[in-house]
Design an enzyme around this catalytic site. Structure first.
Site, PDB file in Angstrom:
ATOM      1  N   ARG A   1       0.914  -1.109  -0.093  1.00 42.34           N
ATOM      2  CA  ARG A   1      -0.019  -0.031   0.138  1.00 42.34           C
ATOM      3  C   ARG A   1       0.829   1.236  -0.050  1.00 42.34           C
ATOM      4  O   ARG A   1       0.472   2.420  -0.369  1.00 42.34           O
ATOM      5  CB  ARG A   1      -0.937   0.104   1.387  1.00 42.34           C
ATOM      6  CG  ARG A   1      -1.892   1.256   1.269  1.00 42.34           C
ATOM      7  CD  ARG A   1      -3.023   0.751   2.399  1.00 42.34           C
ATOM      8  NE  ARG A   1      -4.037   1.766   2.229  1.00 42.34           N
ATOM      9  CZ  ARG A   1      -4.251   2.842   3.236  1.00 42.34           C
ATOM     10  NH1 ARG A   1      -3.435   3.113   4.161  1.00 42.34           N
ATOM     11  NH2 ARG A   1      -5.263   3.681   3.082  1.00 42.34           N
TER      12      ARG A   1
ATOM     13  N   ILE B   1      -7.075   7.824  -0.754  1.00 39.00           N
ATOM     14  CA  ILE B   1      -6.968   6.484  -1.075  1.00 39.00           C
ATOM     15  C   ILE B   1      -7.915   5.834   0.093  1.00 39.00           C
ATOM     16  O   ILE B   1      -7.788   6.516   1.334  1.00 39.00           O
ATOM     17  CB  ILE B   1      -5.820   5.886  -0.801  1.00 39.00           C
ATOM     18  CG1 ILE B   1      -5.527   4.470  -0.724  1.00 39.00           C
ATOM     19  CG2 ILE B   1      -4.677   6.445   0.479  1.00 39.00           C
ATOM     20  CD1 ILE B   1      -3.925   3.972  -0.990  1.00 39.00           C
ATOM     21  N   SER B   2      -8.822   4.952   0.021  1.00 42.25           N
ATOM     22  CA  SER B   2      -9.664   4.413   0.998  1.00 42.25           C
ATOM     23  C   SER B   2      -9.320   3.958   2.212  1.00 42.25           C
ATOM     24  O   SER B   2      -7.914   3.222   2.098  1.00 42.25           O
ATOM     25  CB  SER B   2     -10.800   3.659   0.594  1.00 42.25           C
ATOM     26  OG  SER B   2     -11.785   4.207  -0.466  1.00 42.25           O
ATOM     27  N   GLN B   3      -9.588   3.866   3.443  1.00 40.07           N
ATOM     28  CA  GLN B   3      -9.250   3.121   4.473  1.00 40.07           C
ATOM     29  C   GLN B   3      -9.074   1.478   4.234  1.00 40.07           C
ATOM     30  O   GLN B   3      -9.975   0.968   3.757  1.00 40.07           O
ATOM     31  CB  GLN B   3     -10.311   3.276   5.643  1.00 40.07           C
ATOM     32  CG  GLN B   3      -9.982   2.531   6.914  1.00 40.07           C
ATOM     33  CD  GLN B   3     -11.460   2.712   8.030  1.00 40.07           C
ATOM     34  OE1 GLN B   3     -12.181   3.453   7.566  1.00 40.07           O
ATOM     35  NE2 GLN B   3     -11.299   1.953   8.907  1.00 40.07           N
ATOM     36  N   PRO B   4      -8.258   1.024   4.669  1.00 43.51           N
ATOM     37  CA  PRO B   4      -8.083  -0.547   4.104  1.00 43.51           C
ATOM     38  C   PRO B   4      -9.218  -1.550   4.590  1.00 43.51           C
ATOM     39  O   PRO B   4      -9.720  -2.170   3.612  1.00 43.51           O
ATOM     40  CB  PRO B   4      -6.850  -0.966   4.948  1.00 43.51           C
ATOM     41  CG  PRO B   4      -5.802   0.263   5.096  1.00 43.51           C
ATOM     42  CD  PRO B   4      -6.900   1.232   5.191  1.00 43.51           C
TER      43      PRO B   4
END
Length: 219
Positions: A40, A66-69
């Protein structure tokens, strides 16, 4: 140019992130394995790289994130990707979510509304050797030229479910989309049982950047 190095420290942080996602309820081993295998930190600006394995969303420019995992894992698990699935992603962003879909064996078509972001991500994914079908345009209208799709994933908060996306979904296909207001949305999974029957399931609340475009929010 950012040097792409994946050290033992990065790999250790990914393992810890995967353990956290498992604790939070992600059950799909294939999704967890993809997150464990994809660095990431490659998708981060150098100023934020030390935060890459926190379970948080971070800015990537052009008002996008960038989205939260956990969000990436949750949406991907709802899609239930099978090898060879033709998947349309609305909102390429950094390319991280699209790359997870690619690692799971999907044939990925992804569209980005912000031209500068589209151009940068296209160059970057080429450097990584990740090849997929990237487009610049209004994701709320989908990509009708390449329809139908087995799965459709929307990675921005929509005010409604765009009818164009339902039309482009195969019978038996699945659309995962967050729908609500600009502050928070309910995650929906829509399964197209026939041209006239859509089964709707509702899940948790999330907060996404707004989906822009004809059937999205206005600027």
């Amino acid at each position: 140019m950012l040097k792409l190095e994946d050290t033992y420290l990065h790999k250790g942080k990914r393992k810890a992130l995967v353990a956290l996602l498992r604790e939070k309820g992600i059950k799909s081993e294939s999704v967890l394995e993809a997150i464990n295998n994809l660095p990431r930190h490659f998708f981060f600006d150098s100023a934020l790289i030390s935060h890459a394995y926190e379970d948080k969303a971070f800015p990537i420019g052009e008002g996008q994130t960038i989205s939260q995992p956990y969000t990436v894992a949750f949406q991907t698990e709802l899609l239930d990707i099978q090898q060879g699935d033709k998947v349309l992603e609305i909102g390429t962003g950094s390319g991280y979510q699209a790359s997870i879909l690619h690692l799971l064996g999907a044939e990925v078509y992804t569209i980005e509304y912000q031209k500068k972001l589209y151009e940068g991500t296209k160059r970057f994914l080429g450097r990584l050797g990740i090849h997929m079908n990237l487009f610049y345009g209004d994701g709320s209208e989908g990509l009708p030229s390449y329809a139908p799709y087995d799965k459709i994933l929307v990675t921005a908060g929509a005010p409604i479910v765009p009818n164009a996306l339902l039309k482009q979904l195969k019978v038996g296909g699945v659309l995962v989309i967050p729908v609500g207001d600009r502050r928070r949305q309910t995650m929906l999974r829509l399964t197209k049982k026939s041209e006239k029957q859509i089964v709707r399931e509702e899940f948790d609340w999330f907060a996404f950047v707004p989906l822009l475009g004809k059937d999205g929010w206005k600027r």
